[in-house]
Design an enzyme around this catalytic site. Structure first.
Site, PDB file in Angstrom:
ATOM      1  N   GLY A  28      41.849  92.453  15.146  1.00  0.00           N
ATOM      2  CA  GLY A  28      41.973  92.025  16.539  1.00  0.00           C
ATOM      3  C   GLY A  28      42.484  93.093  17.482  1.00  0.00           C
ATOM      4  N   GLU A 108      40.047 102.621  19.626  1.00  0.00           N
ATOM      5  CA  GLU A 108      39.556 103.524  18.582  1.00  0.00           C
ATOM      6  C   GLU A 108      40.255 104.881  18.639  1.00  0.00           C
ATOM      7  OE1 GLU A 108      37.861 102.185  16.384  1.00  0.00           O
ATOM      8  OE2 GLU A 108      36.819 100.494  17.303  1.00  0.00           O
TER       9      GLU A 108
END
Length: 235
Positions: A28, A108
């Site tokens: 998540g 990321e």
């Protein structure tokens, strides 16, 4: 911490920090980033959102597994100077909204270089803007990404976002599948898509699928393979 005075009242203001919020895949992280951005916007504050260019999934969007998505403000190339980019988009935000940037959010973050992570720390400390970086710690071979390793070294605060393995225990590792088959060698980066997928596994399930293989071909002796036991995080 600095002290601001208003008349006879004193207010303590905390300095901005670099936060690294990490977890296995499907924990998540992107959803949490989008929720943080929403919380700032709900309070009338401006944020900047960025991601590394190497993450081609969603192109210039942050996409969560829940179907929520949002466009990033800028995409970071492998040799880009993150602080210079931040300064440019911060100035643009001030010019268009009349407000300063309240937070920088990065998805990321494991794909950033060491120098780029150092820029995040400089933004937090020298520009006094909180930086929230989201990413995974290790690749499919349990080797740390350079960006994640540097974040673990320099971030002011670390927060683990948890998810579960197929056996119900806390997932730690990211196993790679190609055409539905587990593999444990290959390039460090392979963006998930049609042929490449990933499964978040606990240490026990990872070692069972890899026959005890860990990073760089180390083969763990069978006596040291973990057994299923209560997990403190999910007991």
């Amino acid at each position: 911490m600095s002290i601001l005075r208003t008349g006879t009242v004193r207010y303590a203001r905390l300095m901005a920090k670099l936060y690294f919020r990490y977890g296995a895949m499907n924990s998540g992280k992107s959803t949490a980033l989008l929720q943080a951005a929403y919380n700032y916007a709900e309070r009338g504050q401006q944020v900047l959102i960025a991601k590394p260019r190497i993450d081609t999934k969603g192109e210039a969007l942050i996409v969560s597994r829940l179907g929520v998505e949002r466009a990033v403000n800028f995409v970071i190339g492998p040799n880009d100077d993150v602080r210079t980019m931040f300064d440019a988009y911060r100035s643009q935000t001030k010019a268009t909204t009349g407000q300063d940037v309240a937070c920088l959010l990065l998805d990321e973050a494991q794909f950033l270089s060491v120098d780029q992570v150092d820029d995040l720390l400089r933004i937090a400390i020298l520009e006094d803007v909180p930086v929230l970086a989201y990413g995974i710690r290790t690749d499919f071979q349990t080797i740390a990404f350079p960006g994640s390793r540097r974040l673990l070294e320099v971030a002011h605060a670390l927060e683990e976002l948890k998810t579960i393995c197929r056996c119900g225990r806390k997932a730690m590792f990211n196993a790679r599948l190609v055409n539905g088959q587990f593999i444990f060698d290959g390039a460090q980066v392979a963006i998930d898509g049609e042929n490449v997928t990933y499964e978040s596994l606990c240490g026990t399930c990872y070692l069972r699928e890899s026959n005890g293989m860990l990073a760089h071909g180390f083969n763990a002796p069978s006596a040291f393979l973990p057994t299923l036991a209560p997990d403190a995080d999910f007991s």
